[in-house]
Design an enzyme around this catalytic site. Structure first.
Site, PDB file in Angstrom:
ATOM      1  CD  GLU A  84      36.685   6.266 -11.131  1.00  0.00           C
ATOM      2  OE1 GLU A  84      36.370   5.175 -11.650  1.00  0.00           O
ATOM      3  OE2 GLU A  84      37.172   7.223 -11.782  1.00  0.00           O
ATOM      4  CG  ASP A 118      36.129   2.606  -9.863  1.00  0.00           C
ATOM      5  OD1 ASP A 118      35.491   3.647  -9.693  1.00  0.00           O
ATOM      6  OD2 ASP A 118      37.043   2.497 -10.706  1.00  0.00           O
ATOM      7  CD  GLU A 129      34.671  -0.809 -13.603  1.00  0.00           C
ATOM      8  OE1 GLU A 129      34.344   0.037 -14.451  1.00  0.00           O
ATOM      9  OE2 GLU A 129      35.755  -1.423 -13.625  1.00  0.00           O
TER      10      GLU A 129
END
Length: 285
Positions: free
Chosen positions: A103, A105, A107
């Site tokens: 993953e 990311d 955010e």
């Protein structure tokens, strides 16, 4: 005869052009993404050129890419939730599936009106994360669209904001550190309520009188290798600018400047969190 292209060479050129168009595409949200949850809270507008996610007290919303990718350069322009966005999280990330997933990311953690957004980044390899770096954005991301990019190739993962590198996660497999390189990943995005941790560790809660909260997306561009039925759309040896791209000395200094001035958390300096020793990649300059 010299100067005349054979039908075979013409066909090869046509295939190459089509492949190039397939690999580097400007976005159409109808074509490139599926709304996965939230019902009408997620809307595609302007003939596929704009996508909006919203969050209310009942539910957030989200979407995912139709394609899986294994390496590429992905750009997305976002305009984040304006005003009092405390408690909200807008997530935009790559991910594979399963307990040993990879993953990458981005955010965006909301805040009270007038306070800066927090940009939260993380990298998971074979199911293991805990590699957070956080930044205060040096602009208001709610007034205009800004471009958030992930460059992912076999050498490194570079996070960029408006073309400025903010983080570089290098391939250090030679030192026994896992790197995402074998699992194709989809692109996901969502807007959701995380008032228990998102703003000041959960001290500031979501003000539902301000709902619905809305984030807007445009200008998705994927210059990437599409993975389908066990095969990559990138031919062996294909020449893509991003395939071997690394930060040069100027870009490296630009990243260091941003980290010195805007980074607010770095897992590589959190000795209290890792009393048995920092993760091994932290010792690599």
């Amino acid at each position: 005869m010299a100067g005349n292209a054979s039908p075979l060479s013409s066909l090869s050129m046509a295939v190459f052009i089509l492949l190039s168009l397939k690999i580097a595409t400007a976005g159409d949200f109808y074509r490139d993404f599926d709304i996965t949850w939230g019902g009408s809270r997620a809307q595609v507008l302007n003939s596929g050129q704009l996508l909006k996610l919203s969050l209310d007290r009942t539910s957030g919303s989200g979407f995912q890419s139709k394609n899986e990718y294994l390496f590429g350069k992905i750009d997305m322009q976002l305009k984040l939730v304006p005003g009092n966005s405390a408690g909200t999280v807008t997530a935009y990330y790559f991910s594979s599936q399963g307990p040993t997933h990879d993953e990458i990311d981005f955010e965006f953690l909301g805040n009270l009106s007038g306070d800066p957004y927090t940009l939260h980044t993380n990298v998971y390899t074979q199911g293991k994360g805990n590699r957070e770096q956080q930044f205060r954005l040096w602009f208001d991301p709610t007034i205009n669209f800004h471009t958030y990019s992930i460059l992912w190739n076999p050498k490194n993962i570079i996070f960029l904001v408006d073309g400025n590198p903010v983080r570089d996660f290098k391939n250090l497999e030679s030192r026994g550190i896992a790197f995402p390189k074998n699992q194709p990943m989809r692109i996901y995005s969502s807007l959701w309520d995380a008032e228990d941790w998102a703003t000041r560790g959960g001290l500031v809660k979501t003000d539902w009188t301000k709902a619905p909260f809305t984030a807007t997306y445009q200008n998705f561009v994927a210059d990437a290798c599409i993975w389908s039925s066990g095969t990559s759309s990138c031919a062996p040896g294909i020449n893509r600018v991003w395939w071997n791209q690394e930060l040069d000395s100027t870009s490296e200094e630009q990243m260091r400047f941003i980290q010195r001035n805007y980074m607010i958390y770095n897992y590589c300096t959190d000795t209290r969190r890792f009393p048995q020793g920092l993760p091994p990649e932290c010792s690599v300059a």
